[in-house]
Motif scaffolding. Structure first.
Motif, PDB file in Angstrom:
ATOM      1  N   MET A 214      75.796 -92.273 -47.812  1.00  0.00           N
ATOM      2  CA  MET A 214      75.466 -90.909 -47.401  1.00  0.00           C
ATOM      3  C   MET A 214      76.169 -90.421 -46.296  1.00  0.00           C
ATOM      4  O   MET A 214      76.219 -89.125 -45.750  1.00  0.00           O
ATOM      5  N   LEU A 215      76.495 -91.446 -45.415  1.00  0.00           N
ATOM      6  CA  LEU A 215      77.320 -91.095 -44.172  1.00  0.00           C
ATOM      7  C   LEU A 215      78.912 -91.771 -44.408  1.00  0.00           C
ATOM      8  O   LEU A 215      79.348 -92.591 -43.382  1.00  0.00           O
ATOM      9  N   ASP A 216      79.623 -91.278 -45.375  1.00  0.00           N
ATOM     10  CA  ASP A 216      80.805 -91.510 -45.659  1.00  0.00           C
ATOM     11  C   ASP A 216      81.723 -90.229 -45.023  1.00  0.00           C
ATOM     12  O   ASP A 216      81.749 -89.460 -45.439  1.00  0.00           O
ATOM     13  N   TRP A 217      82.529 -90.756 -43.721  1.00  0.00           N
ATOM     14  CA  TRP A 217      83.215 -89.454 -43.080  1.00  0.00           C
ATOM     15  C   TRP A 217      84.419 -89.155 -43.642  1.00  0.00           C
ATOM     16  O   TRP A 217      85.034 -88.291 -43.157  1.00  0.00           O
ATOM     17  N   SER A 218      84.754 -89.801 -44.820  1.00  0.00           N
ATOM     18  CA  SER A 218      86.009 -89.540 -45.531  1.00  0.00           C
ATOM     19  C   SER A 218      85.623 -88.172 -46.376  1.00  0.00           C
ATOM     20  O   SER A 218      86.404 -87.501 -46.930  1.00  0.00           O
ATOM     21  N   ASN A 219      84.301 -87.799 -46.467  1.00  0.00           N
ATOM     22  CA  ASN A 219      83.790 -86.824 -47.338  1.00  0.00           C
ATOM     23  C   ASN A 219      83.033 -86.156 -46.135  1.00  0.00           C
ATOM     24  O   ASN A 219      81.704 -86.125 -46.488  1.00  0.00           O
ATOM     25  N   PRO A 220      83.292 -85.295 -45.037  1.00  0.00           N
ATOM     26  CA  PRO A 220      82.705 -84.785 -44.051  1.00  0.00           C
ATOM     27  C   PRO A 220      81.676 -83.639 -44.277  1.00  0.00           C
ATOM     28  O   PRO A 220      80.591 -83.590 -43.541  1.00  0.00           O
ATOM     29  N   GLY A 221      81.899 -83.091 -45.250  1.00  0.00           N
ATOM     30  CA  GLY A 221      80.987 -81.724 -45.723  1.00  0.00           C
ATOM     31  C   GLY A 221      79.602 -82.419 -46.077  1.00  0.00           C
ATOM     32  O   GLY A 221      78.674 -81.848 -45.254  1.00  0.00           O
ATOM     33  N   PRO A 222      79.333 -83.218 -47.001  1.00  0.00           N
ATOM     34  CA  PRO A 222      78.256 -83.542 -47.400  1.00  0.00           C
ATOM     35  C   PRO A 222      77.563 -84.804 -46.253  1.00  0.00           C
ATOM     36  O   PRO A 222      76.215 -84.348 -46.154  1.00  0.00           O
ATOM     37  N   THR A 223      78.471 -85.154 -45.643  1.00  0.00           N
ATOM     38  CA  THR A 223      77.935 -86.149 -44.514  1.00  0.00           C
ATOM     39  C   THR A 223      77.295 -85.451 -43.356  1.00  0.00           C
ATOM     40  O   THR A 223      76.141 -85.695 -42.802  1.00  0.00           O
ATOM     41  N   ILE A 224      78.094 -84.296 -42.912  1.00  0.00           N
ATOM     42  CA  ILE A 224      77.264 -83.344 -41.902  1.00  0.00           C
ATOM     43  C   ILE A 224      76.105 -82.670 -42.446  1.00  0.00           C
ATOM     44  O   ILE A 224      75.193 -82.541 -41.539  1.00  0.00           O
ATOM     45  N   GLY A 225      75.988 -82.578 -43.666  1.00  0.00           N
ATOM     46  CA  GLY A 225      74.817 -81.737 -44.259  1.00  0.00           C
ATOM     47  C   GLY A 225      73.567 -82.974 -44.124  1.00  0.00           C
ATOM     48  O   GLY A 225      72.545 -82.687 -43.612  1.00  0.00           O
ATOM     49  N   VAL A 226      73.865 -84.440 -44.380  1.00  0.00           N
ATOM     50  CA  VAL A 226      72.955 -85.275 -44.247  1.00  0.00           C
ATOM     51  C   VAL A 226      72.233 -85.452 -42.773  1.00  0.00           C
ATOM     52  O   VAL A 226      71.301 -85.608 -42.334  1.00  0.00           O
ATOM     53  N   VAL A 227      73.533 -85.416 -41.768  1.00  0.00           N
ATOM     54  CA  VAL A 227      73.134 -85.509 -40.403  1.00  0.00           C
ATOM     55  C   VAL A 227      72.239 -84.550 -39.885  1.00  0.00           C
ATOM     56  O   VAL A 227      71.405 -84.693 -38.970  1.00  0.00           O
ATOM     57  N   VAL A 228      72.774 -83.105 -40.220  1.00  0.00           N
ATOM     58  CA  VAL A 228      71.889 -81.983 -39.906  1.00  0.00           C
ATOM     59  C   VAL A 228      70.224 -82.241 -40.441  1.00  0.00           C
ATOM     60  O   VAL A 228      69.250 -82.129 -39.948  1.00  0.00           O
ATOM     61  N   GLY A 229      70.216 -82.673 -41.665  1.00  0.00           N
ATOM     62  CA  GLY A 229      68.967 -82.753 -42.492  1.00  0.00           C
ATOM     63  C   GLY A 229      68.066 -83.727 -41.750  1.00  0.00           C
ATOM     64  O   GLY A 229      66.840 -83.748 -41.445  1.00  0.00           O
ATOM     65  N   VAL A 230      68.818 -84.966 -41.395  1.00  0.00           N
ATOM     66  CA  VAL A 230      68.067 -86.244 -40.425  1.00  0.00           C
ATOM     67  C   VAL A 230      67.600 -85.461 -39.389  1.00  0.00           C
ATOM     68  O   VAL A 230      66.635 -85.902 -38.678  1.00  0.00           O
ATOM     69  N   ALA A 231      68.506 -84.674 -38.748  1.00  0.00           N
ATOM     70  CA  ALA A 231      67.986 -84.157 -37.237  1.00  0.00           C
ATOM     71  C   ALA A 231      66.901 -83.217 -37.292  1.00  0.00           C
ATOM     72  O   ALA A 231      65.818 -83.399 -36.658  1.00  0.00           O
ATOM     73  N   ILE A 232      66.790 -82.475 -38.317  1.00  0.00           N
ATOM     74  CA  ILE A 232      65.752 -81.571 -38.666  1.00  0.00           C
ATOM     75  C   ILE A 232      64.432 -82.248 -38.953  1.00  0.00           C
ATOM     76  O   ILE A 232      63.362 -82.064 -38.628  1.00  0.00           O
ATOM     77  N   GLY A 233      64.618 -83.674 -39.892  1.00  0.00           N
ATOM     78  CA  GLY A 233      63.462 -84.458 -39.994  1.00  0.00           C
ATOM     79  C   GLY A 233      62.927 -85.085 -39.073  1.00  0.00           C
ATOM     80  O   GLY A 233      61.547 -85.209 -39.097  1.00  0.00           O
ATOM     81  N   LEU A 234      63.607 -85.374 -38.092  1.00  0.00           N
ATOM     82  CA  LEU A 234      63.238 -85.991 -37.015  1.00  0.00           C
ATOM     83  C   LEU A 234      62.324 -85.288 -36.063  1.00  0.00           C
ATOM     84  O   LEU A 234      61.455 -85.642 -35.422  1.00  0.00           O
ATOM     85  N   ILE A 235      62.936 -83.831 -35.956  1.00  0.00           N
ATOM     86  CA  ILE A 235      62.143 -83.380 -35.224  1.00  0.00           C
ATOM     87  C   ILE A 235      60.977 -82.608 -35.894  1.00  0.00           C
ATOM     88  O   ILE A 235      59.611 -82.727 -35.106  1.00  0.00           O
ATOM     89  N   ILE A 236      60.635 -82.470 -37.105  1.00  0.00           N
ATOM     90  CA  ILE A 236      59.526 -82.342 -37.859  1.00  0.00           C
ATOM     91  C   ILE A 236      58.480 -83.641 -37.877  1.00  0.00           C
ATOM     92  O   ILE A 236      57.291 -83.396 -37.453  1.00  0.00           O
ATOM     93  N   LEU A 237      59.176 -84.769 -37.739  1.00  0.00           N
ATOM     94  CA  LEU A 237      58.388 -86.165 -37.557  1.00  0.00           C
ATOM     95  C   LEU A 237      57.952 -86.010 -36.362  1.00  0.00           C
ATOM     96  O   LEU A 237      56.416 -86.484 -36.059  1.00  0.00           O
ATOM     97  N   HIS A 238      58.571 -85.672 -35.189  1.00  0.00           N
ATOM     98  CA  HIS A 238      58.187 -85.863 -33.763  1.00  0.00           C
ATOM     99  C   HIS A 238      56.766 -84.778 -33.747  1.00  0.00           C
ATOM    100  O   HIS A 238      55.757 -85.174 -33.012  1.00  0.00           O
ATOM    101  N   GLY A 239      57.051 -83.567 -34.479  1.00  0.00           N
ATOM    102  CA  GLY A 239      55.957 -82.598 -34.359  1.00  0.00           C
ATOM    103  C   GLY A 239      54.432 -83.250 -35.028  1.00  0.00           C
ATOM    104  O   GLY A 239      53.610 -83.051 -34.358  1.00  0.00           O
ATOM    105  N   LEU A 240      54.899 -83.990 -36.085  1.00  0.00           N
ATOM    106  CA  LEU A 240      53.652 -84.577 -36.787  1.00  0.00           C
ATOM    107  C   LEU A 240      53.197 -85.767 -35.826  1.00  0.00           C
ATOM    108  O   LEU A 240      51.800 -85.741 -35.561  1.00  0.00           O
TER     109      LEU A 240
END
Length: 265
Positions: A214-240
Motif C-alpha cells: 500500500m506504499l507503492d510510490w509508482s502509484n502515488p495517488g492511493p499511496t498518498i491517500g494511505v499516508v494521509v489516513g495513517v497520519a490522521i489515525g496516529l493523531i486519533i490514537l494519540h488523542g485516545l
C-alpha cells in the motif's frame, strides 16, 4: 466533570512544551499508595526486559529468514519495536536512578533524559497501537515472507502493544494532547526513509519495488491517500492515549486517597 475539565485544560499553549511541575510523576506508579519508586521500578524492569527480548528475537529469527540483515531495517514494525525498547529502557533507567540516588532535582525544569523519555513515550505508544491495528487489518496475509514464525509475528505485531499499554497504565505522568506532533514526527521520519529507499531502487525480500504494497510510490495517488489516513489515525490514537491517561489518573487518584501512607524509597 473532572476528566472533562482536565481535557479542556490540555489546550493551553504551555502544554505544547515538554514541561511538568511534578517530577515524581515520572517515577512513581499511578496505583501505588506510597512514595517509593520500587513498585514502578519492578514493573519497568519487566517491561524493559520484555521489549528488549522482542527486538532480539525479531532480529535473530526474522533477519535470518529475510536472508539479509539489511532487510530487517526497512519495516516500520521493527522501527516501532526499537522505539518501544528505547522507551522502556529510559523508563527503567529513570526509576533506577531515583532508587540509587534519590529524588530528581527539577528546580530548573525537567532533566533532558526525562524529556527524551517523554518524547519517546508520546511517539512509541500510539505508533505501537497503529502498527498492531494496521498490520492485522491490512498487511497480514497481503504478502508472504517465507519461513515467518507465527509466534514471533504475534509478539512484534500484538504483544508490542500490550507492553506499551502496560507502560501507559502503570505510569503517572500525563500525555498531553498538544504533544501529538511527537507521534506524527515518528511517522514522518519513517515516510522520508520509505521515499528515499524507493527512489534509490530499494527492494523488499521478494524483489518488489516497495516495502509495503500500500506504499507503492509508482502509484502515488492511493499511496498518498494511505499516508494521509495513517497520519490522521496516529493523531486519533494519540488523542485516545491522552484520554486514557486522564481516566487512569482520575481513577488512580481516587484509589490512592482511600489509604495513603508514606514509605521511603
Amino acid at each position: 466533570m473532572g476528566v472533562k475539565n482536565d481535557f479542556k485544560k490540555e489546550f493551553q499553549a504551555s502544554n505544547f512544551n515538554l514541561e511538568h511541575d511534578i517530577t515524581p510523576d515520572f517515577y512513581l506508579g499511578c496505583w501505588q499508595r506510597n512514595r517509593s519508586c520500587v513498585p514502578l521500578l519492578c514493573v519497568r524492569a519487566i517491561l524493559c526486559a520484555g521489549n528488549i527480548a522482542i527486538v532480539i528475537a525479531s532480529w535473530a529469527v526474522l533477519a535470518n529468514v529475510l536472508s539479509s540483515y539489511g532487510f530487517w531495517w526497512i519495516y516500520l514494525t521493527h522501527w516501532g519495536i526499537i522505539a518501544n525498547a528505547l522507551t522502556a529502557i529510559l523508563a527503567f533507567a529513570i526509576s533506577l536512578k531515583v532508587y540509587l540516588g534519590g529524588p530528581i532535582d527539577s528546580a530548573f525544569g525537567l532533566p533532558w533524559y526525562i524529556k527524551l523519555y517523554w518524547f519517546l513515550f508520546n511517539a512509541s505508544v500510539p505508533v505501537a497501537f497503529m502498527i498492531t491495528v494496521f498490520y492485522w487489518t491490512f498487511i497480514s496475509g497481503a504478502f508472504d515472507i517465507p519461513g515467518l514464525d507465527m509466534t514471533l509475528d504475534i509478539f512484534v505485531h500484538g504483544i508490542n502493544s500490550v507492553m506499551m499499554f502496560a507502560l501507559l497504565i502503570s505510569a503517572r505522568h500525563p500525555t498531553r494532547l498538544l504533544h501529538f506532533h511527537h507521534t506524527v514526527a515518528f511517522g514522518i521520519f519513517y515516510l522520508i526513509f520509505n521515499l528515499i529507499y524507493y527512489f534509490a531502487g530499494g527492494l523488499d525480500p521478494n524483489g518488489n519495488h516497495w516495502v509495503y504494497p500500500m506504499l507503492d510510490w509508482s502509484n502515488p495517488g492511493p499511496t498518498i491517500g494511505v499516508v494521509v489516513g495513517v497520519a490522521i489515525g496516529l493523531i486519533i490514537l494519540h488523542g485516545l492515549v491522552a484520554l486514557l491517561s486522564l481516566c487512569r489518573n482520575h481513577l488512580s487518584q481516587r484509589y490512592r486517597k482511600e489509604n495513603t501512607f508514606s514509605v521511603s524509597g
